[in-house]
Motif scaffolding. Structure first.
Motif, PDB file in Angstrom:
ATOM      1  N   PHE A  78       0.985  -1.391   0.020  1.00  0.00           N
ATOM      2  CA  PHE A  78      -0.047  -0.010   0.014  1.00  0.00           C
ATOM      3  C   PHE A  78       0.785   1.413   0.211  1.00  0.00           C
ATOM      4  CE2 PHE A  78      -4.626  -0.736   0.856  1.00  0.00           C
ATOM      5  CZ  PHE A  78      -4.666  -2.191   0.594  1.00  0.00           C
ATOM      6  N   ALA A  79       0.526   2.340  -0.792  1.00  0.00           N
ATOM      7  CA  ALA A  79       1.112   3.626  -0.734  1.00  0.00           C
ATOM      8  C   ALA A  79       0.341   4.714  -0.255  1.00  0.00           C
ATOM      9  CB  ALA A  79       1.875   3.775  -2.025  1.00  0.00           C
ATOM     10  N   VAL A  80       0.609   5.292   0.662  1.00  0.00           N
ATOM     11  CA  VAL A  80      -0.105   6.746   0.795  1.00  0.00           C
ATOM     12  C   VAL A  80       0.801   7.906   0.408  1.00  0.00           C
ATOM     13  CG1 VAL A  80      -0.567   8.174   2.904  1.00  0.00           C
ATOM     14  CG2 VAL A  80      -1.148   5.604   2.884  1.00  0.00           C
ATOM     15  N   GLU A  81       0.426   8.575  -0.479  1.00  0.00           N
ATOM     16  CA  GLU A  81       0.985   9.532  -1.257  1.00  0.00           C
ATOM     17  C   GLU A  81       0.027  10.815  -1.335  1.00  0.00           C
ATOM     18  OE1 GLU A  81       3.889   9.208  -1.714  1.00  0.00           O
ATOM     19  OE2 GLU A  81       4.102   6.936  -2.064  1.00  0.00           O
ATOM     20  N   THR A  82       0.559  12.043  -1.086  1.00  0.00           N
ATOM     21  CA  THR A  82      -0.179  13.416  -1.090  1.00  0.00           C
ATOM     22  C   THR A  82       0.139  14.123  -2.453  1.00  0.00           C
ATOM     23  OG1 THR A  82       1.237  14.274   0.410  1.00  0.00           O
ATOM     24  CG2 THR A  82      -0.909  13.379   1.277  1.00  0.00           C
ATOM     25  N   GLU A  83       1.293  13.826  -3.213  1.00  0.00           N
ATOM     26  CA  GLU A  83       1.768  14.608  -4.368  1.00  0.00           C
ATOM     27  C   GLU A  83       2.551  13.437  -5.032  1.00  0.00           C
ATOM     28  OE1 GLU A  83       4.699  17.365  -3.320  1.00  0.00           O
ATOM     29  OE2 GLU A  83       5.725  15.970  -2.140  1.00  0.00           O
ATOM     30  N   ASN A  84       2.419  13.875  -6.440  1.00  0.00           N
ATOM     31  CA  ASN A  84       3.179  12.864  -7.454  1.00  0.00           C
ATOM     32  C   ASN A  84       2.627  11.541  -7.417  1.00  0.00           C
ATOM     33  OD1 ASN A  84       4.413  15.079  -8.717  1.00  0.00           O
ATOM     34  ND2 ASN A  84       6.113  14.963  -7.316  1.00  0.00           N
TER      35      ASN A  84
END
Ligand code: CTP
Length: 405
Positions: free
Chosen positions: A330-336
């Motif tokens: 799982f990846a939590v990303e807020t940009e790109n």
């Protein structure tokens, strides 16, 4: 969709029980095979003879089959029926039965079967509006949902008591559609597969009373565990601290720190068809653990520095020697977002990564819904619409099942 599906209906004692014969006819018209079990109080509203005639099957009333007439095995009839059914529907589900199920009481054929079922169980609650709205009923419903039972919300309208509000059995086509959706959703494509899932946050202790944690609730990982069981998998769930109830048939291992999660995963990773890391594992942990509570007076008044060191990256290590295990992160990303998630996918040698942006409305920590993008190593990036974490779990597992092959 319902052709040759085996539906077990549990009828309990509410006025809406009078609608069940028609529901049986509708199901049968669509090709389903139906068996019925009912409580003693249900027979006050509808007879066993009616349901047995319409289903063309023996109906079990109360706690046991009538042995003199029964074709069921005396001691194992409940297990045989539970294994026979693709799905169990309890309709109407009274407040009493809901309360019993939330405590695991098995004192009649309906509650016993609900406990013995391996496949999905759907409840269609029906009762008076005040009984439905009562905090104890709502708390039991929430408990049952956490355990992986499916709840069909009662319809609003005029009730048999003369009161108006929520509590009606939904229209029969709606019940039928919900069962169809549930059967479509809970494809049993993971029978015999072994899956290891991680969930929740890790806590990194600073001193006996303080820790560094994160906002993960564990809901996504627990939804994956419940959904994987519904699809037939054998599930081991390694979880950090959460308040969630263990879904039915899941083997749960509790951990607190990233190091404990690492050890638990390494110990249980063998012979798994897939490992899904939904946990929010701390990337850093304090260099030093203070044996005694840190006193504010002992420190420099202007700043207090806690030194951190990296934890072991569990997924990355799994990726180095992954063999045939389908590895999902799982990846939590807020940009790109997509670019960053893809970098993690390749860096950790994953088969797929599920990307979340917690700042999106309806996604993130401690909410019931999620919005995700499924990024496989081979194949197309798929943006999935906003849905419940349980539905998303099925979407993810359906794709993992294809990757397992
Ligand atoms: N993960 C892991 N072991 C760790 C840290 C994370 O197995 N020590 C797993 C998580 O369970 C998740 C994935 O790796 O499946 C997330 O990747 P990661 O690169 O750790 O994401 P972030 O921690 O969000 O990284 P960054 O802060 O750099 O974005």
């Amino acid at each position: 969709m319902l052709r040759n599906k085996k539906i077990l209906i549990g009828v309990t004692g509410g006025i809406a029980a009078y609608k069940i014969p028609q529901l049986v006819r509708d199901f049968k018209k669509n090709g389903a095979e139906i068996k019925v079990v009912m409580t003693d109080s249900a027979t006050e509203f509808v007879t066993a003879l009616t349901l047995s005639t319409l289903t063309q099957n023996e109906v079990v009333v109360g706690s046991f089959p009538r042995l003199t007439e029964s074709i069921l095995q005396a001691s194992t009839w409940h297990i045989d029926l539970a294994q026979w059914a693709d799905v169990m529907l309890i309709a109407p589900a009274t407040a009493n039965t809901i309360a019993k199920l939330s405590y695991g009481i098995a004192d009649n054929s309906v509650t016993t079967l609900a406990l013995a079922m391996r496949g999905p169980v759907m409840l269609s609650p029906s009762m008076d509006v005040d009984m439905w709205n009562h905090p104890i009923t709502q708390s039991n419903i929430s408990q049952l949902q956490q355990l992986g039972y499916h709840i069909l919300q009662p319809a609003e309208g005029e009730l048999a008591s003369g009161l108006t509000g929520a509590g009606r059995l939904p229209d029969l086509p709606k019940i039928q559609q919900s069962i169809e959706n549930l059967l479509a959703e809970t494809n049993r494509d993971l029978i015999g597969k072994k899956i290891l899932i991680t969930a929740g946050p890790t806590y990194e202790p600073i001193d006996p009373v303080r820790f560094i944690g994160n906002r993960s609730s564990g809901k996504m990982g627990f939804a994956l565990a419940a959904a994987a069981v519904h699809r037939g998998a054998e599930v081991t769930l390694v979880t950090g601290k959460t308040h969630l109830t263990t879904p039915r048939l899941v083997k749960r291992i509790d951990v607190v720190t990233a190091a404990q999660m690492y050890n638990a995963v390494m110990k249980n990773k063998h012979n798994k068809d897939s490992i899904i890391m939904a946990a929010a594992v701390a990337d850093y942990t304090p260099v030093k653990f203070y044996n005694q509570k840190i006193k504010k007076n002992l420190q420099d008044k202007n700043q207090f520095i806690i030194q951190l060191k990296p934890t072991k990256d569990i997924l990355k290590e799994l990726g180095i020697k992954k063999g045939k295990t389908v590895l999902v992160g799982f990846a939590v990303e807020t940009e790109n977002e997509i670019k960053n998630a893809k970098m993690k996918l390749y860096d950790k040698n994953l088969d797929a990564i599920v990307l979340n942006n917690p700042t999106e409305d309806g996604a993130g920590f401690d909410v019931e819904t999620n919005i995700a993008i499924f990024i496989p190593q081979k194949g197309n990036v798929e943006k999935l619409p906003k849905m419940s974490k349980y539905q998303l779990a099925h979407q993810i597992l359906q794709r993992i099942s294809k990757l397992i092959g």
